[in-house]
Structures are given as C-alpha cells and as structure tokens.
Enzyme design. Structure first.
Site, mmCIF file in Angstrom:
data_model
loop_
_atom_site.group_PDB
_atom_site.id
_atom_site.type_symbol
_atom_site.label_atom_id
_atom_site.label_comp_id
_atom_site.label_asym_id
_atom_site.label_seq_id
_atom_site.Cartn_x
_atom_site.Cartn_y
_atom_site.Cartn_z
ATOM 1 C CB SER A 173 43.969 -33.999 61.123
ATOM 2 O OG SER A 173 44.500 -34.586 59.965
ATOM 3 C CB THR B 264 47.628 -38.315 57.664
ATOM 4 O OG1 THR B 264 46.241 -38.516 57.891
ATOM 5 C CG2 THR B 264 48.449 -39.457 58.198
ATOM 6 C CB THR C 273 46.032 -39.315 61.081
ATOM 7 O OG1 THR C 273 45.148 -38.308 60.602
ATOM 8 C CG2 THR C 273 45.320 -40.654 61.079
ATOM 9 N NE ARG D 132 37.484 -42.801 58.715
ATOM 10 C CZ ARG D 132 38.624 -42.195 58.362
ATOM 11 N NH1 ARG D 132 39.509 -41.849 59.284
ATOM 12 N NH2 ARG D 132 38.871 -41.941 57.100
ATOM 13 C CB VAL D 133 39.819 -47.746 61.903
ATOM 14 C CG1 VAL D 133 41.297 -47.910 61.571
ATOM 15 C CG2 VAL D 133 39.576 -48.022 63.383
ATOM 16 N N GLY D 134 40.681 -45.169 59.891
ATOM 17 C CA GLY D 134 41.089 -44.790 58.540
ATOM 18 C C GLY D 134 42.208 -45.667 58.018
ATOM 19 C CG ASP D 135 44.677 -43.856 55.057
ATOM 20 O OD1 ASP D 135 44.032 -43.089 55.806
ATOM 21 O OD2 ASP D 135 45.660 -43.483 54.388
ATOM 22 C CB THR E 42 48.191 -37.511 53.565
ATOM 23 O OG1 THR E 42 47.336 -36.627 54.313
ATOM 24 C CG2 THR E 42 48.655 -36.817 52.307
ATOM 25 N N GLY E 43 45.108 -38.212 53.089
ATOM 26 C CA GLY E 43 43.874 -37.985 52.352
ATOM 27 C C GLY E 43 42.735 -38.757 52.977
ATOM 28 N N GLY F 150 40.898 -41.625 54.031
ATOM 29 C CA GLY F 150 41.357 -42.990 54.266
ATOM 30 C C GLY F 150 40.549 -44.040 53.541
HETATM 31 N N1 GLY Z 1 44.187 -40.458 56.094
HETATM 32 C C1 GLY Z 1 43.649 -40.270 57.365
HETATM 33 C C2 GLY Z 1 42.299 -40.766 57.512
HETATM 34 O O1 GLY Z 1 41.528 -40.816 56.578
HETATM 35 O O2 GLY Z 1 41.940 -41.100 58.608
#
Ligand code: GLY
Length: 355
Positions: free
Chosen positions: A100, A205, A223, A233-236, A256-257, A259
C-alpha cells in the site's frame, strides 16, 4: 534459532551466544503474566543471531523491502548519503506497485489515493513529512524537501501537493471526480462478486532504516495508509515518533500496521527509547508491543509490527500478530527474515521451550 535467520549458512561469523535470550524471555514472561519492565535490564545479547557486524546495514518492512534495501545499498556504494539511500530505496517501492505504497496504493472511502510519508536524519535530528498528499509520485521526496527547504516538519493535503509541484517533483492529475467514478465502478463490481472485496485490513507500509558505514542513522516511511480510510485520515507513517523515529545516538525504528494503534503509543519513539535503556532491537520491538497490547482493548490483535536497528549494527523486528516478514541487507547479505510474534513468544515462555 530465530525463524528465517541463517547467517551461518551465508558464511557470517557470528559473535558468541551469551545465553541471555533466556533472561529476556524470562523478563518478558513475567511482563506477559501481568508485570511490567519498570527497570529494563541492560546489555542482553539475545540478538546475537540478528547482528551481522557489518555496515552499512539496511532494514525495512515486508518482503518488498528487500529490493528497496538493495537500491539503498547501491546508493550508498555509489557515494550517496544515508538520506539519499533512504529516499532512493523508498522511491523504488513507491514506483513498483508493491504494498500500500505510492499512487498504486489503496484508495480511501471516496476512491482517492491520499499518501503519507516522512523522512528523518540522525546527525542533525531533522525531519520532514507530508500527509494526505494527492497525485505526487514520490511522497518520500516531498517529505525530504519539506525537511531541507522549509522551516517546517509537516505539510498536509493541498498545501503539500502544491509545495511538491513547486519543488519540481513529478505529479499526476489529482482529479478526484474521475477517481471517484473509478472507485464507484470497482465497488459495484465487488457487490456483483463479493469474493473480490478488499478486506480493508491491508496496510503494508514501507519503513526503511539505514545505518551507514560512518555510523550515521536515517530512516523513512511511505504509505497510502489503510484502504477505505475516511478522506483526510492521517495514519502513523508521517508522524515522527509513531511511524518512524531516528536518534543518531541510539538507532532507528519503523512501524507498519494499523496506524491508529501505533499513534496512541508513539510506537517507534518507545522502541528507540527502550534501545537507549539497553534493550536490543528485537527486545525493544517486543517490549513496546507488549506494553501496547497490555493497555489496548484489542490486546494482541493490534495489527502492528516494528523493525529496528541500533548503532552497534544489530537489527530486529517483532509483531503483535504472527510471522511478520522484514528485509535486511548488508554488503554481503540480503534476505527476507521472519520475526516472532507476541503470541509465539508467550507460548515459548509458557512451554519452557527457550531456544
Ligand atoms: N501504517 C499505515 C497506516 O495506518 O496508515
């Protein structure tokens, strides 16, 4: 033997095992039983199988990280810096259609691919990131430009896109309407044939970490984030200390995973701080996950994995699930390895089967 690690077969000379794997597993077993590591013990050596002693050392998430690592190593070999290596390695993944990552990554709930990326340089403790950026082919390069060309750390959305274009980075049309139509057509096809439906749980990611020959540490993340995420939406991954953290005195960690499950715990900052206290990379990744799983209502169903390396050239990974694959590359070695999961570690502890 840690699954997938066969350094001896590859001709590596391994440092002698100092038999402290048991001490870590015993500590972790106590922690898993309800205690916590209030005073992490320094200097265990259970990672003796996860140290090649070679520099440069490059570690990244997922099997597709191997090609990125190798590109990063080529970059270093041809005179590039640790940051160049991070950028070039991740650019390869962004273009490759793997995971992704990049414009072929997962669309959000409106059918739009919104990308997140960050980069961090150890010596100057500098960082740059972009979040929710659309239509930019290499978000990692945009993140690097934010770090190097602005006084800021993070740009988001349209501002990030316009900045990247102004910096001359490759862009494609970000006409959301067109993509929405494509997304709508795909959903209609899914309804007609539910077996093709995405699980929504894909979140592979790339996080890539470099320890250069001169001891310089750098890292990056890129990612599209979770498929079907809410627009905006913003991830980690673009959040320093969540998806990535680098400390030139200690090492680096990447995630990864899901976020949201990393961001609540500043996951990679925690991993690096645990390494600072003396844990090896594998121990630090495992202990961070254990703390998170102990606190989180999801427990070990966090869907989070970490990779890490330290200044000593040791590397490691751990997953809240099972069998997370990560890639490790040095000048004489490049391989996809498999980390232990928390569940597997607990079974080892409970069964007294310490290997
Ligand atoms: N680790 C990528 C996300 O959750 O966006």
């Amino acid at each position: 033997m840690i699954a997938g690690v066969h350094f001896a077969k590859r001709g590596f000379i391994l440092p002698p095992m100092m038999t402290s794997r048991r001490s870590f597993i015993t500590r972790t077993g106590a922690a898993l039983a309800g205690g916590s590591l209030l005073h992490p013990v320094r200097g265990t050596a259970d990672d003796s199988l996860t140290s090649s002693g070679e520099r440069p050392l490059i570690v990244s998430t997922w099997p597709f990280g191997k090609a990125a690592n190798e590109r990063a190593l080529e970059t270093l070999t041809s005179g590039g810096s640790a940051l160049d290596a991070v950028e070039q390695g991740i650019r390869l993944t962004e273009s490759s259609g793997n995971g992704s990552v990049g414009l072929s990554g997962r669309p959000n709930a409106a059918g739009v691919v919104q990308l997140d990326a960050c980069i961090m340089s150890g010596p100057e403790h500098r960082a740059g990131s972009v979040a929710g950026i659309e239509g930019i082919v290499h978000p990692i390069s945009a993140a690097r430009r934010v770090m190097e060309k602005t006084p800021h750390v993070m740009l988001v959305g349209q501002g990030a896109r316009l900045f990247a274009i102004e910096q001359g980075l490759e862009a494609v049309n970000s006409d959301a309407t067109t993509r929405h139509e494509a997304w709508h057509a795909a959903r209609m096809a899914e309804q007609a044939n539910p077996s093709t439906k995405s699980s929504g749980q894909d979140h592979d990611t790339i996080a890539l970490l470099v320890l250069n020959a001169d001891g310089t540490v750098a890292g990056g993340c890129s990612t599209s984030g979770l498929s079907g995420k809410l627009p905006g939406r913003v991830g980690d991954s673009p959040i320093i200390g969540s998806g990535l953290y680098v400390d030139n005195e200690v090492g680096a960690a990447g995630a990864t995973g899901v976020g949201e499950n990393v961001m609540r715990y500043c996951g990679t900052f925690l991993v690096v701080e645990l390494m600072r206290q003396g844990l090896t990379p594998t121990e630090a990744c495992t202990e961070a996950l254990r703390r998170m799983a102990a606190k989180d209502p999801r427990g070990e169903a966090l869907s989070v994995s970490f990779v890490a390396l330290d200044k000593h050239g040791r590397f490691g990974a751990a997953t809240a699930g099972q069998g997370f694959q990560f890639a490790v590359t040095t000048p004489s070695f490049s391989q996809v390895l498999t980390s232990r999961g928390l569940g597997e570690l607990r079974r080892v502890v409970e069964g007294g089967n310490v290997r």
